[in-house]
Design a protein around this motif. Sequence first.
Motif, mmCIF file in Angstrom:
data_model
loop_
_atom_site.group_PDB
_atom_site.id
_atom_site.type_symbol
_atom_site.label_atom_id
_atom_site.label_comp_id
_atom_site.label_asym_id
_atom_site.label_seq_id
_atom_site.Cartn_x
_atom_site.Cartn_y
_atom_site.Cartn_z
ATOM 1 N N TRP A 52 66.161 37.394 16.025
ATOM 2 C CA TRP A 52 67.143 37.841 17.014
ATOM 3 C C TRP A 52 66.509 38.827 18.005
ATOM 4 O O TRP A 52 66.738 38.729 19.211
ATOM 5 C CB TRP A 52 68.316 38.485 16.272
ATOM 6 N N GLY A 55 64.506 37.257 20.711
ATOM 7 C CA GLY A 55 65.235 36.389 21.616
ATOM 8 C C GLY A 55 65.386 34.947 21.198
ATOM 9 O O GLY A 55 65.900 34.134 21.984
ATOM 10 N N ASP A 58 69.284 33.875 20.876
ATOM 11 C CA ASP A 58 70.175 34.195 21.988
ATOM 12 C C ASP A 58 71.238 33.112 22.150
ATOM 13 O O ASP A 58 71.001 31.927 21.894
ATOM 14 C CB ASP A 58 69.379 34.317 23.294
#
Length: 430
Positions: A52, A55, A58
């Motif tokens: 997380w 990214g 996302d």
Amino acid sequence: MENTFALKSWVPGADASGFPVQNLPFGVFRHEGDCRVAVRIGDYALDLLNLWRIGLLDGLGLKLSVLQNDFLNDLISLGDKKRKALRSRLQDLLSENADAIEREKTNRCLKPLSETEMKLPLNIGDYTDFYSSEHHARNVGTMFRGAENALMPNWKSLPVAYHGRSSSIIASGKPVSWPKGQICDSEGIPTIGESQRVDFELEMAFVIGKNSKQGNPVEMKKAGDHVFGFVLFNDWSARDIQRWEYVPLGPFAGKNFASSISHWITPLEALEPFRTAGPEQSPDPLEYLQKQSDWHFDVTLEVSVFTVDDHEEVICRTNSKHLYWDICQQLAHHTLGGCNVRVGDLMASGTISGPNKGEWGSMLEASWNGEQPIVFGNGEKRSFLKEGDVVCLRGFAEFKGVRIELGEVRNQLLARSEEAVATAERNILN
């Protein structure tokens, strides 16, 4: 049914491990002072918090507090849609067709299990233990009431259960203290002492993934919507304590000293391909318990006992498809009177036994209440467990070359007190 049997993973050894990309069970591990949510792939824990942060998750509606958490409850509470989107994204990242750059980043988030401290995965608010195996119920009933009265009159009308103690549910790896309680001696006089008949019970449990409202029963056709996933479950039992106390209100101190579960929760999606029809039910259950579809699972189960000299004795091999009552029937009956269930609640199957000796999921049955001791391969004779024994539950489902393992539950039964050991030795000599 997931159309993922052809998927392969780039993670070394994952495809043949029992934890391929089709499995991805959820768990919690400790890292640098905090706890984090992970999925298992092969012999690695994939750190979802790190994924997380860089990214790769996302757009899934995930928050820091969900992934940096002592338990999975907040993740489960996200709901079915978000959880399935997360699972799909993880399968994309871990499959052999993953984007090369994303694959390299994901690889940095893998932690070898040998270097990972796994934790109890759930904050379990409530725990219910059912009694859903007809073979087990008939065996136990025959022992204590005779074959003619093996099943109680209500047994084929409703899924019998008792409310257990969630505070003493532990994770695989944590030792179990020898139970003590009130026992009736051979002359019918109650005494306080340490159990002489400690046992395991081979079970599976499902985890509630969606709250229900108090006063609103969960209907059979919607019961599956409340299931997040499954764990292996050992309902440790002290048979002599249990026998003295269980009439009229059922198990208490003979059960509440410990139950243990696997570190990893196998999501329902991973076991969907293994749904199967259960035994024919006769007489037909009442309308609120009548099946809408197949909710039994073809999962092979096994129990081994490791002695103090490290000898492994397989006590039982059976299958969860032998259960009489399925999980939807269990939940529909549990909520019939208006009882509500909450995310993280645990619903255990009760001891799972098959029709034949060697498929019976407890020492009570395997030794027929001690009348037919089991002879181990190292020469030991057993009716019940001994101090120092390690009990290991395993489970797996397999189809089209894909094996889905449910991890294992492995716990050691600690030694009794010196006083209890001396008393036992005197009894043996006498």
